[in-house]
Design an enzyme around this catalytic site. Structure first.
Site, PDB file in Angstrom:
ATOM      1  N   SER A  29       0.818  -1.208   0.000  1.00  9.08           N
ATOM      2  CA  SER A  29       0.000   0.000   0.000  1.00  9.08           C
ATOM      3  C   SER A  29       0.854   1.261   0.000  1.00  9.08           C
ATOM      4  CB  SER A  29      -0.918   0.017   1.226  1.00  9.08           C
ATOM      5  OG  SER A  29      -1.616   1.244   1.292  1.00  9.08           O
ATOM      6  N   HIS A  62      -1.048  -1.264  -4.310  1.00 11.01           N
ATOM      7  CA  HIS A  62      -2.317  -0.797  -3.744  1.00 11.01           C
ATOM      8  C   HIS A  62      -2.311   0.722  -3.597  1.00 11.01           C
ATOM      9  CE1 HIS A  62      -6.089  -1.927  -1.827  1.00 11.01           C
ATOM     10  NE2 HIS A  62      -5.883  -0.977  -0.934  1.00 11.01           N
ATOM     11  N   ASP A  65      -4.624   3.781  -2.204  1.00 18.31           N
ATOM     12  CA  ASP A  65      -5.759   4.145  -1.355  1.00 18.31           C
ATOM     13  C   ASP A  65      -6.187   5.583  -1.593  1.00 18.31           C
ATOM     14  OD1 ASP A  65      -6.336   1.814   0.331  1.00 18.31           O
ATOM     15  OD2 ASP A  65      -4.297   2.087   1.067  1.00 18.31           O
ATOM     16  N   MET A  96      -8.759   8.526  -0.522  1.00 13.70           N
ATOM     17  CA  MET A  96      -9.643   8.950   0.570  1.00 13.70           C
ATOM     18  C   MET A  96     -10.083  10.386   0.327  1.00 13.70           C
ATOM     19  SD  MET A  96      -7.364   7.503   3.709  1.00 13.70           S
ATOM     20  CE  MET A  96      -6.615   5.880   3.641  1.00 13.70           C
ATOM     21  N   HIS A 155      -8.173   1.396  -4.632  1.00 15.18           N
ATOM     22  CA  HIS A 155      -9.257   1.279  -3.644  1.00 15.18           C
ATOM     23  C   HIS A 155      -9.783   2.682  -3.351  1.00 15.18           C
ATOM     24  CE1 HIS A 155     -10.354   0.318   0.837  1.00 15.18           C
ATOM     25  NE2 HIS A 155     -11.430   0.442   0.076  1.00 15.18           N
ATOM     26  N   MET A 163     -12.054   4.998  -1.364  1.00 14.71           N
ATOM     27  CA  MET A 163     -12.845   5.202  -0.151  1.00 14.71           C
ATOM     28  C   MET A 163     -13.483   6.585  -0.260  1.00 14.71           C
ATOM     29  SD  MET A 163     -10.124   3.534   2.507  1.00 14.71           S
ATOM     30  CE  MET A 163      -8.716   3.720   1.396  1.00 14.71           C
ATOM     31  N   MET A 171     -12.090  -5.259   4.808  1.00 13.66           N
ATOM     32  CA  MET A 171     -11.297  -4.352   5.633  1.00 13.66           C
ATOM     33  C   MET A 171     -11.159  -4.932   7.039  1.00 13.66           C
ATOM     34  SD  MET A 171     -10.309  -1.897   3.703  1.00 13.66           S
ATOM     35  CE  MET A 171      -9.556  -0.930   5.022  1.00 13.66           C
ATOM     36  N   ASP A 229      -7.180  -6.019   3.931  1.00 18.41           N
ATOM     37  CA  ASP A 229      -6.367  -4.812   4.127  1.00 18.41           C
ATOM     38  C   ASP A 229      -6.552  -4.318   5.552  1.00 18.41           C
ATOM     39  OD1 ASP A 229      -4.997  -2.437   4.003  1.00 18.41           O
ATOM     40  OD2 ASP A 229      -6.267  -1.514   2.489  1.00 18.41           O
TER      41      ASP A 229
END
Length: 219
Positions: free
Chosen positions: A9, A34, A36, A38, A67, A69, A141, A179
């Site tokens: 990540s 990965h 992330d 947000m 991913h 979010m 998660m 994760d």
């Protein structure tokens, strides 16, 4: 024996030398990278988004495991596909109903990208079952999404076991990704439960030897 994929990540990488960090990951046995995203609304943190993904998407040979979010995956899915996602995972909880989830999955597929669906720790695993045949992966998660470096939540193991059984019983190809709080000890637990993909951030990037840490996760 099930093949294990490691997806480091970038949230835990050193951003003042991001290209060098990615190069170091390429030298390991990792297959995915990965990413992330947000938005400060769906989760209480802001990370990085489209410009960063677009700038790094083609500078390595790893699978861009993105991913998101964020609160409105329906609005943003195509943009992340266009920016270079190879797999785009969005949250069950970010959609208003099953029809919207199916619509997001369709958009992802129409743009030549594989779709993933993620659930938070307090969401029952059964909610993903209706979508499994159209998903490349389900991301369980094992921490509350939003921040790296958290402790693994043990209730994730029961979800993984149930999901593994459902996938196998129905002869599906959907992969299980986990994760949050992944290290040598928790990796052993989730692999025994039936996981295919391990996302690890601080465990890898907080060490001096990325290759050694990735190999430890495979073992």
């Amino acid at each position: 024996m099930r093949k294990i994929i490691v997806s480091p990540s970038l949230l835990s990488a050193d951003f003042k030398c991001l290209k060098e960090e990615i190069n170091r990951i390429e030298e390991t046995k990792s297959e995915y990278l990965h990413f992330d995203v947000m938005d400060g609304h769906f989760v209480d943190n802001i990370s990085f988004g489209l410009p960063v993904l677009k700038s790094i998407a083609t500078c390595h040979h790893l699978v861009n495991d993105v991913h998101i979010m964020i609160s409105d995956p329906l609005h943003y899915a195509k943009r992340f596909c266009d920016a270079g996602a190879d797999v785009l995972t969005f949250h069950y909880e970010a959609c208003k109903d099953e029809n919207e989830i199916k619509e997001v999955i369709d958009i992802i597929h129409q743009n030549g990208v594989k779709a993933g669906l993620s659930i938070k720790p307090n969401t029952p695993i059964e909610v993903v079952y209706p979508f499994l045949k159209d998903l490349h992966l389900v991301l369980v998660m094992s921490v509350e999404p939003g921040f790296g470096g958290q402790t693994f939540m043990m209730n994730a193991l029961d979800k993984i076991v149930k999901l593994r059984k459902y996938i196998d019983d129905h002869h599906l190809q959907t992969l299980i990704e986990v994760d949050g709080g992944i290290n040598e000890q928790t990796a052993k637990l989730v692999k025994e439960a039936g996981v295919d993909i391990l996302v690890a951030g601080s465990y890898i990037f907080g060490s001096d030897n990325y290759k050694e840490k990735v190999e430890a996760l495979h073992k």
